[in-house]
Design a protein around this motif. Structure first.
Motif, PDB file in Angstrom:
ATOM      1  N   THR A 108       0.779  -1.104   0.013  1.00  0.00           N
ATOM      2  CA  THR A 108       0.021  -0.166   0.185  1.00  0.00           C
ATOM      3  C   THR A 108       0.938   1.118  -0.016  1.00  0.00           C
ATOM      4  N   SER A 109       0.195   2.314  -0.254  1.00  0.00           N
ATOM      5  CA  SER A 109       1.131   3.600  -0.364  1.00  0.00           C
ATOM      6  C   SER A 109       0.059   4.795   0.193  1.00  0.00           C
ATOM      7  N   GLY A 110       0.888   5.733   0.750  1.00  0.00           N
ATOM      8  CA  GLY A 110       0.020   6.997   1.048  1.00  0.00           C
ATOM      9  C   GLY A 110       0.640   8.274   0.551  1.00  0.00           C
ATOM     10  N   PHE A 154      15.007  19.144   9.380  1.00  0.00           N
ATOM     11  CA  PHE A 154      13.340  19.173  10.140  1.00  0.00           C
ATOM     12  C   PHE A 154      12.291  18.969   9.007  1.00  0.00           C
ATOM     13  N   VAL A 155      11.786  17.716   9.346  1.00  0.00           N
ATOM     14  CA  VAL A 155      10.718  17.667   8.277  1.00  0.00           C
ATOM     15  C   VAL A 155       9.160  17.677   8.793  1.00  0.00           C
ATOM     16  N   LEU A 156       8.411  18.378   8.254  1.00  0.00           N
ATOM     17  CA  LEU A 156       6.847  18.596   8.559  1.00  0.00           C
ATOM     18  C   LEU A 156       6.162  17.652   7.630  1.00  0.00           C
ATOM     19  N   SER A 157       5.218  16.687   7.944  1.00  0.00           N
ATOM     20  CA  SER A 157       4.652  15.886   7.014  1.00  0.00           C
ATOM     21  C   SER A 157       3.048  16.068   7.242  1.00  0.00           C
ATOM     22  N   LEU A 158       2.492  16.192   6.068  1.00  0.00           N
ATOM     23  CA  LEU A 158       0.980  16.226   6.190  1.00  0.00           C
ATOM     24  C   LEU A 158       0.471  14.903   5.322  1.00  0.00           C
ATOM     25  N   ASP A 159      -0.403  14.202   5.843  1.00  0.00           N
ATOM     26  CA  ASP A 159      -1.172  13.181   5.279  1.00  0.00           C
ATOM     27  C   ASP A 159      -2.089  13.718   4.454  1.00  0.00           C
ATOM     28  N   ILE A 160      -1.955  13.498   3.285  1.00  0.00           N
ATOM     29  CA  ILE A 160      -2.975  14.124   1.824  1.00  0.00           C
ATOM     30  C   ILE A 160      -3.398  13.070   1.228  1.00  0.00           C
ATOM     31  N   ILE A 187      -9.681  12.648  -3.266  1.00  0.00           N
ATOM     32  CA  ILE A 187     -11.033  13.336  -4.057  1.00  0.00           C
ATOM     33  C   ILE A 187     -10.390  14.191  -5.415  1.00  0.00           C
ATOM     34  N   GLU A 188      -9.066  14.487  -5.200  1.00  0.00           N
ATOM     35  CA  GLU A 188      -8.575  15.247  -6.576  1.00  0.00           C
ATOM     36  C   GLU A 188      -8.628  14.255  -7.508  1.00  0.00           C
TER      37      GLU A 188
END
Lengths: 619, 194
Positions: free
Chosen positions: A323-325, A339-345, A351-352
């Motif tokens: 699987t992947s995200g 420093f890494v900021l990550s947002l699950d999109i 939807i896109e």
């Protein structure tokens, strides 16, 4: 050279050094003074001794008693510093020497000028031997002060050594006692600094010792410590708050050091990696996510790490299970590494994707419809053109027979063939009227057709508006008079010229005025001419009536072809419905525009704007 | 002392030149004559030198307008040496002059009276004659000091030495400098004083 020596010893050493230098300097000065004194004394002593010898030996010289002279000179033996002496007679010949018999070795052969000079360690010189002011000869003396100098030097050196030693001892004892004043506070301060460094405890304070520079230093140091303590507390608090914030953030946060080890990972980031934070911390990325070092994401991270730059990427992260995200990553250089900021999109990406699919589908549909419409439009345009061509041909064909009808009806009404009864005359007039109406209809159609098929030829030239207006007034006056209307012009006293086709301008004005007459039951029709508008360089000609006016909802269709407006219950206005359409087309062909203002029931105002002629028109 | 050495050889060259240019009479004469001449040349200088080392009483030659006289009694052995020795010399701002006497009676104005060897036989008489005068009596006659003269010239080993009879000088009111006495032999009267 004393940089690493304790301050206590520095103080003692500098005092000792100063003492020694001053003592030696004083010794030096004394020695030089002593030396000069010795020279002076020796000179005086030699001179005195010489004078005694010279005075005593005058008789010996005068009466040439050499043994006596040598005896007198021999008395100099008492002074061991006298190296040599000699007596010269009046002729400058050696008369006697000391030590006796050593003439040529130690003394000059002949005397020189009187006076003593220092030559090396010797004082040598000549002085006169005189009796009763009468010079009898010369005395030479050689005084060796070398030995004295040496003795003086060594005794001075001994004294210097002794004094220096005493000075050193006294200075050392004094400085040992005095240095405590300086070194004690400094040592205390240094001890406090060492304690603080060792324990990293900024709550310690140095003990103040009075108000001198060191006291000020201590106070300043304590103030600085207080500042550091306060700042550290604030920093800790801020860091705690920051860490708390990071821990609870919805975005994943991670700090990776230069060895690719996780230094910090918040719960969100761990969850995004489907791991527990404790399993990640202290391990490298490669250990935690085998194979990650071959991904483009890792290359991006490496670039940021090495070039100390930031980056913003969207990345599809493949988990081990297939699987992947999708994640949106903001990478920033940090002190530790990056420093890494990550947002699950992932959801957004889904939807896109759906939106994109729908959009593509829609675009396909739109393209299909557009193609259909284009075909329809082309068909419509082609039929329109065919209509115009048809009209142009047919109008011409229609006009020819009508001319015959109108002509012969006129002839019959003029009763040239024969008399007519009243009923015949009435019917013939109806025929004539209808035929004329048909002709005008056909003419208009012809014009429209010409315009639409692009066959209308215009000769654009400066046209004097007043003259055209006069002609229009003259042409329409009978119709206006017949309805009891006042037909008038409101024109300026000077000529106003436009660039237009004369026939077309005339036709436009007649059309508009005709319309005005038709829709006006009482009142007036006014043709108003304005001067050139300086701003737009256009000339406005308006036709104003006091007729029925036009409803607002009808204004839009007014200038369309075959559009005749409902004026009321009875439709008794004659007209082809082409007049305004034609006028509009002509005005536009001449580079102008047409406008209408109307109040229903009160009247209308049609305004034509045409380009002004550049110069005065021909008279 | 290097500079002095330099001057020494210069002086040597200079003095050699000086001596070669001296008058012939002083250097070119035969040895014996030269010695004799030299003896009287020395004695002439000595006669003048006495004026420097002897104090006369104020009564001696009181006329300051006159020169101070050095007198020779008897045959003159000096020639021009004595005149040479006193030329351009001054004593108490007075010039000096030589007077040659034939008899002791003429010795009134003399400060120094040189009695020639020619008068050797009559020395006692002459001394007796000039005893009241404040004159320094000098002679190279044998045993002059012992015979009551004040200063005797004695030649030993080609050197002129002095013999001084202090008693005789004191009797005449003269004071002889101790420096002069240093270089002289002091003698006493013999015979006459006894």
């Amino acid at each position: 050279m004393l940089r690493n020596v304790p301050i206590r010893r520095k103080v003692v050493a500098s005092i000792l050094l100063t003492s020694v230098v001053i003592t030696l300097l004083l010794q030096g000065v004394f020695f030089v003074y002593d030396y000069l004194q010795l020279r002076q004394g020796t000179l005086r002593q030699t001179s005195t001794l010489g004078t005694i010898v010279a005075t005593n030996a005058t008789a010996a010289l005068a009466f040439q008693n050499k043994p006596d002279a040598e005896e007198i000179l021999g008395a100099l033996k008492a002074n061991e510093r006298i190296a040599a002496a000699a007596i010269y007679d009046q002729q400058g010949e050696i008369f006697a020497t000391y030590p006796a018999g050593t003439a040529s070795k130690l003394v000059p052969q002949h005397p020189s000028d009187d006076g003593y000079v220092f030559a090396g360690s010797h004082l040598v010189g000549f002085q006169a031997m005189a009796e009763r002011d009468r010079r009898l000869g010369t005395l030479y003396m050689d005084f060796d002060i070398g030995k004295v100098l040496r003795e003086r030097f060594w005794s001075s050196a001994r004294i210097a050594l002794l004094m220096t030693g005493v000075a050193l001892l006294v200075a050392y004892l004094l400085s040992r006692a005095l240095q405590r004043q300086i070194s004690r506070p400094l040592l205390d301060l240094a001890g406090t600094v060492a304690d603080i460094t060792a324990r990293e405890d900024f709550s310690l304070r140095a003990k103040p010792h009075g108000k001198d520079e060191i006291g000020q230093l201590t106070v300043g140091f304590n103030a600085m410590l207080a500042g550091i303590e306060a700042r550290e507390a604030a920093l800790r608090e801020s860091e705690a708050r920051f860490r708390g914030t990071l821990d609870r953030m919805l975005e994943g946060c991670q700090i990776i050091d230069y060895d690719w080890r996780y230094v910090y990972v918040n719960d969100t980031a761990a969850a995004q990696g489907r791991k527990r934070a404790e399993k990640l911390l202290g391990r490298t990325m490669q250990e935690c996510f085998p194979g990650i070092d071959k991904t483009t994401l890792f290359a991006e991270l490496r670039h940021c790490m090495e070039h100390r730059t930031g980056a913003h990427v969207e990345n599809e992260f493949a988990y081990g299970d297939g699987t992947s995200g999708w994640f949106e990553l903001s990478i920033q250089p940090a002190v530790e590494g990056i420093f890494v900021l990550s947002l699950d999109i992932s959801a957004r990406k889904r939807i896109e994707k759906a939106l994109l699919d729908a959009k593509i589908d829609l675009e396909h549909k739109v393209a299909e419809r557009t193609a259909e419409l284009i075909i329809a439009k082309e068909q419509a345009e082609s039929s329109d053109r065919m209509k115009s061509e048809f009209l142009a041909t047919m109008s011409h064909e229609l006009r020819t027979p009508l001319n015959a009808i109108i002509g012969f009806t006129g002839t019959m009404l003029m009763k040239l063939p024969g008399p007519l009864n009243a009923e015949q005359e009435k019917q013939l007039r109806t025929v004539q009227l209808s035929a004329k109406h048909l002709l005008s209809l056909i003419n208009d159609l012809l014009d429209v057709a010409k315009i639409e098929s692009g066959k209308l030829e215009l000769s654009v030239e400066p046209v004097a508006c007043q003259r055209v207006i006069d002609e229009v007034l003259n042409a329409l006056r009978p119709a206006a008079t017949a309805k009891g209307l006042l037909l008038q012009a409101d024109v300026p006293a000077f000529d106003v010229a436009v660039l237009a086709d004369r026939r077309s301008l005339s036709q436009i004005l007649i059309n508009l005025s005709n319309n005005a007459i038709k829709f006006t039951e009482q009142g007036s029709i006014t043709i108003e001419l304005h001067d050139v508008d300086a701003r737009s360089n256009m000339v406005q000609i308006s036709v104003i009536d006091t007729g029925v006016g036009i409803k607002d909802e009808d204004l839009g269709r007014l200038f369309q072809s075959f559009a005749q407006i409902e004026t009321g219950s009875k439709r008794r206005i004659e007209g082809t419905g082409l007049g305004l359409y034609l006028s509009r087309k002509l005005v536009e062909l001449l580079g102008g525009r047409i406008a209408v203002h109307s109040v229903h029931g009160r009247g209308s105002r049609f305004s034509v704007y045409l380009p002004a002629a550049p110069a005065a028109p021909p008279a | 002392m290097a500079f002095l050495m330099k001057h020494t050889w210069l002086a040597a060259v200079f003095s050699t030149l000086l001596f070669t240019m001296l008058p012939c009479g002083m250097l070119c004469s035969p040895q014996a004559r030269a010695a004799a001449l030299q003896e009287y040349q020395v004695k002439a200088v000595f006669l003048f030198n006495f004026t420097q080392f002897v104090e006369w009483p104020p009564a001696a030659s009181p006329n300051t307008a006159e020169p101070i006289f050095i007198c020779i009694l008897g045959e003159d052995p000096f020639g021009a040496y004595l005149e040479d020795a006193i030329r351009d010399e001054h004593v108490d701002n007075r010039t000096l002059a030589v007077r040659r006497l034939s008899t002791a009676d003429d010795a009134q104005a003399c400060r120094i009276l040189f009695i020639s060897r020619s008068e050797s036989a009559r020395v006692e008489t002459i001394l007796q004659h000039v005893k009241p005068l404040p004159a320094l009596t000098v002679s190279d006659a044998r045993g002059f000091g012992e015979r009551g003269g004040m200063v005797g010239f004695v030649t030993e080993d080609n050197r002129v030495r002095l013999r001084i009879n202090l008693e005789a000088a004191r009797a005449a009111g003269l004071t002889i400098s101790s420096k002069l006495l240093r270089v002289a032999d002091v003698v006493a009267n013999q015979g006459a004083s006894r």
